[in-house]
Design a protein around this motif. Structure first.
Motif, PDB file in Angstrom:
ATOM      1  N   VAL A 113     -44.652 -58.275  -2.010  1.00 57.45           N
ATOM      2  CA  VAL A 113     -46.221 -57.548  -2.296  1.00 57.45           C
ATOM      3  C   VAL A 113     -46.064 -55.918  -3.664  1.00 57.45           C
ATOM      4  O   VAL A 113     -45.387 -55.388  -2.870  1.00 57.45           O
ATOM      5  CB  VAL A 113     -46.859 -57.270  -1.169  1.00 57.45           C
ATOM      6  N   ILE A 114     -46.838 -55.843  -4.391  1.00 57.22           N
ATOM      7  CA  ILE A 114     -47.113 -54.639  -4.470  1.00 57.22           C
ATOM      8  C   ILE A 114     -48.551 -54.038  -4.033  1.00 57.22           C
ATOM      9  O   ILE A 114     -49.259 -54.773  -4.393  1.00 57.22           O
ATOM     10  CB  ILE A 114     -47.106 -55.161  -6.228  1.00 57.22           C
ATOM     11  N   LEU A 115     -47.606 -52.662  -2.999  1.00 56.96           N
ATOM     12  CA  LEU A 115     -48.555 -52.307  -2.916  1.00 56.96           C
ATOM     13  C   LEU A 115     -49.719 -50.883  -4.652  1.00 56.96           C
ATOM     14  O   LEU A 115     -48.402 -50.477  -4.720  1.00 56.96           O
ATOM     15  CB  LEU A 115     -48.410 -51.347  -2.068  1.00 56.96           C
ATOM     16  N   ALA A 142     -53.074 -55.495 -10.030  1.00 53.21           N
ATOM     17  CA  ALA A 142     -52.301 -53.917  -9.491  1.00 53.21           C
ATOM     18  C   ALA A 142     -53.870 -53.325  -9.347  1.00 53.21           C
ATOM     19  O   ALA A 142     -53.902 -52.461  -7.890  1.00 53.21           O
ATOM     20  CB  ALA A 142     -51.787 -53.875 -10.423  1.00 53.21           C
ATOM     21  N   ALA A 143     -54.561 -52.197 -10.590  1.00 51.48           N
ATOM     22  CA  ALA A 143     -55.809 -52.368 -10.249  1.00 51.48           C
ATOM     23  C   ALA A 143     -56.577 -52.498  -9.242  1.00 51.48           C
ATOM     24  O   ALA A 143     -57.311 -51.781  -8.332  1.00 51.48           O
ATOM     25  CB  ALA A 143     -56.382 -52.020 -11.741  1.00 51.48           C
ATOM     26  N   LEU A 153     -57.100 -64.194  -9.210  1.00 53.46           N
ATOM     27  CA  LEU A 153     -56.358 -63.175  -9.782  1.00 53.46           C
ATOM     28  C   LEU A 153     -54.379 -63.466  -9.272  1.00 53.46           C
ATOM     29  O   LEU A 153     -53.885 -64.705  -8.304  1.00 53.46           O
ATOM     30  CB  LEU A 153     -56.301 -62.154  -8.711  1.00 53.46           C
ATOM     31  N   LEU A 154     -54.193 -63.198 -10.091  1.00 56.86           N
ATOM     32  CA  LEU A 154     -52.147 -62.913  -9.783  1.00 56.86           C
ATOM     33  C   LEU A 154     -52.050 -62.731  -8.435  1.00 56.86           C
ATOM     34  O   LEU A 154     -52.505 -61.538  -7.717  1.00 56.86           O
ATOM     35  CB  LEU A 154     -51.052 -62.246 -10.497  1.00 56.86           C
ATOM     36  N   PRO A 155     -50.804 -63.688  -7.450  1.00 58.28           N
ATOM     37  CA  PRO A 155     -51.000 -63.247  -5.747  1.00 58.28           C
ATOM     38  C   PRO A 155     -50.440 -61.574  -5.649  1.00 58.28           C
ATOM     39  O   PRO A 155     -49.177 -61.538  -6.689  1.00 58.28           O
ATOM     40  CB  PRO A 155     -51.126 -64.369  -5.087  1.00 58.28           C
ATOM     41  N   GLY A 156     -50.680 -61.595  -3.965  1.00 55.88           N
ATOM     42  CA  GLY A 156     -49.318 -60.479  -4.010  1.00 55.88           C
ATOM     43  C   GLY A 156     -50.145 -58.877  -4.328  1.00 55.88           C
ATOM     44  O   GLY A 156     -48.473 -58.358  -4.547  1.00 55.88           O
ATOM     45  N   PHE A 157     -50.905 -58.531  -4.560  1.00 51.85           N
ATOM     46  CA  PHE A 157     -51.521 -57.182  -4.759  1.00 51.85           C
ATOM     47  C   PHE A 157     -51.735 -56.748  -3.293  1.00 51.85           C
ATOM     48  O   PHE A 157     -52.386 -57.606  -2.646  1.00 51.85           O
ATOM     49  CB  PHE A 157     -51.755 -56.787  -5.752  1.00 51.85           C
ATOM     50  N   ARG A 158     -51.581 -55.631  -2.862  1.00 48.52           N
ATOM     51  CA  ARG A 158     -52.590 -55.014  -1.352  1.00 48.52           C
ATOM     52  C   ARG A 158     -52.885 -54.020  -1.769  1.00 48.52           C
ATOM     53  O   ARG A 158     -52.389 -52.597  -2.389  1.00 48.52           O
ATOM     54  CB  ARG A 158     -51.555 -55.147  -0.377  1.00 48.52           C
ATOM     55  N   ILE A 194     -46.920 -48.877  -6.171  1.00 51.30           N
ATOM     56  CA  ILE A 194     -47.405 -48.116  -7.688  1.00 51.30           C
ATOM     57  C   ILE A 194     -48.590 -47.480  -7.734  1.00 51.30           C
ATOM     58  O   ILE A 194     -49.623 -47.478  -7.064  1.00 51.30           O
ATOM     59  CB  ILE A 194     -47.429 -49.559  -9.044  1.00 51.30           C
ATOM     60  N   LEU A 195     -48.663 -46.513  -8.744  1.00 48.52           N
ATOM     61  CA  LEU A 195     -49.217 -45.474  -8.773  1.00 48.52           C
ATOM     62  C   LEU A 195     -48.760 -44.677  -9.608  1.00 48.52           C
ATOM     63  O   LEU A 195     -47.902 -44.086 -10.052  1.00 48.52           O
ATOM     64  CB  LEU A 195     -50.038 -44.452  -7.080  1.00 48.52           C
ATOM     65  N   GLU A 196     -50.494 -44.168 -10.757  1.00 52.34           N
ATOM     66  CA  GLU A 196     -49.908 -42.746 -11.863  1.00 52.34           C
ATOM     67  C   GLU A 196     -50.525 -41.830 -10.375  1.00 52.34           C
ATOM     68  O   GLU A 196     -50.710 -41.038 -10.116  1.00 52.34           O
ATOM     69  CB  GLU A 196     -52.131 -42.913 -12.475  1.00 52.34           C
TER      70      GLU A 196
END
Ligand SMILES: Cc1ncc(COP(=O)(O)O)c(C=O)c1O
Length: 395
Positions: free
Chosen positions: A121-123, A139-140, A152-157, A180-182
């Motif tokens: 999972v990608i937060l 991701a966004a 949507l592509l799974p595995g994002f929270r 992941i973040l800016e």
């Protein structure tokens, strides 16, 4: 009837035919001051002689060979990036979106190779922007980006931006591979993550093992007055996405990583036909040669001080148009009280290019080598734009 160009942009009725420094020339001859720089791309302005020279010299020698072979210019650029950052290794792409794709793949492969494929999972944070690919929009996560593009592509929270408790709880889940973040949200409205929060997140990543992916596509390459924005917080990510400014206007991106974060990737696990081709890397080296110099970065910080101070004055003079200034270095946002789109239009009326963003904000992303007098001129034009937006008081 549909236009020959897929109508995914609401374009301004402007066609620029040439440029020099911070100035663009419209086909009718009018000169526009460019405080958008192609959305944080033209870090050295338009037609910088060193970049033109690097590109044309390479164009006369060799354009493309593919990554089947060694590419000396690519190796040179990778060595420069590794020497200047936390990273041990780089992969070159043509855009920020492709760097995002690889960041997600690399984080998942890392855990898979470690025998924990369930850590996938990608937060990500609300208000973020990481590109328009399937992984980028997942991701966004915002409805604006994802509506109609499911599944949507799974595995994002997603974690609400700025909610420390929610972040701590989300990071504690055992299936988290990475966050992941800016460091400064760009499209989201020029919203910096405070240094203390970046440090806290780094600590959380160290505690849980989750990889820290920083998206410095917009805020990197000198934009905040350091080569990369995270340096202000005194931390380092495990993986970093770079694009925009690194090519100074030539399509180029990169994914930088530590040796450990990259340990899952091996021959055949990723590739790109064009990524890191000789033309792009010739320009990338020329950009790095200038932008990575401390003397250049200290000038960015000085110019940023000038612009910020002038913008604070502008907000004070036009409280009915502008609410506040925020951002870092030469990545500044003006949160507006009138619709931000009206401010952009009024700026065009003064022959000034600025860029809208979310949260009713306009972005000022000038070339990093903008002249002081052009900074003053830009603020004078913004001042006139603001006056044009407010009806004169009735006599
Ligand atoms: C923070 C951030 N990430 C990723 C991207 C996507 O980059 P590109 O448009 O080069 O694919 C952008 C583009 O605006 C961006 O600002």
């Amino acid at each position: 009837m549909i236009s020959p160009i897929l109508p995914t942009y609401n374009r301004a009725p402007l066609s620029f035919v040439s440029g020099e420094g911070a100035w663009l020339v419209e086909k009718d001859g009018r000169r526009f001051l460019d405080l958008g720089a192609g959305i944080a791309v033209n870090v050295l302005g338009h037609a910088h002689p060193a970049l033109t020279e690097a590109l044309t010299a390479q164009a006369g020698q060799l354009w493309h060979t593919s990554n089947l072979y060694h590419i000396p210019r690519q190796e040179e650029l990778a060595e420069r990036l590794v020497a200047a950052t936390f990273a041990d290794t780089c992969f070159f792409t043509n855009s920020g979106t492709e760097a995002c794709e690889l960041a997600v793949k690399m984080a998942r492969k890392y855990w898979s190779e470690k025998g924990q494929p369930e850590r996938h999972v990608i937060l990500a944070f609300t208000g973020s922007f990481h590109g328009r690919s399937s992984a980028g929009i997942a991701a966004a996560g915002s409805e604006k980006m994802t509506k109609g593009f499911g599944p949507l592509l799974p595995g994002f929270r997603h974690v609400p931006f700025g909610d420390h408790e929610a972040l701590r709880a989300a990071m504690a889940e055992p299936d988290v591979a990475a966050v992941i973040l800016e460091p400064v949200q760009g499209e989201g409205g020029i919203i910096p993550v405070p240094d203390v929060c970046l440090k806290g997140l780094r600590d959380l990543c160290d505690e849980t093992g989750a990889l820290m992916i920083l998206d410095e596509v917009q805020c990197g390459m000198g934009r905040t007055g350091k080569l990369f924005a995270h340096e202000w917080a005194g931390i380092a990510p495990d993986i970093m996405m770079v694009a925009k400014g690194i090519g100074g206007g030539f399509p180029l991106g990169a994914l930088l990583a530590t040796e450990d974060a990259a340990s899952g990737m091996s021959a055949g696990s990723h590739g790109s036909t064009y990524g890191g081709n000789p033309l792009a890397c010739a320009v990338g080296n020329a950009v790095m040669e200038i932008v990575a110099e401390e003397s250049f970065l200290s000038e960015v910080r000085r110019k940023a001080g000038l612009l910020r101070q002038a913008l604070e004055g502008l907000v004070a003079s036009h409280p009915e148009v502008f609410e506040l200034v925020r951002g870092s270095g030469l990545m500044l946002g003006l949160k507006c009280r009138v619709p931000a789109g009206d401010v952009v239009q009024a700026a065009y009326g003064q022959q000034l290019c600025i860029v809208p963003a979310a949260d009713n904000t306009v972005r000022l992303l000038p070339p990093l080598n903008i002249e002081d007098e052009d900074i003053r001129e830009a603020v004078a034009r913004l001042d006139r734009a603001a006056v044009s937006l407010v009806p004169a008081p009735q006599a």
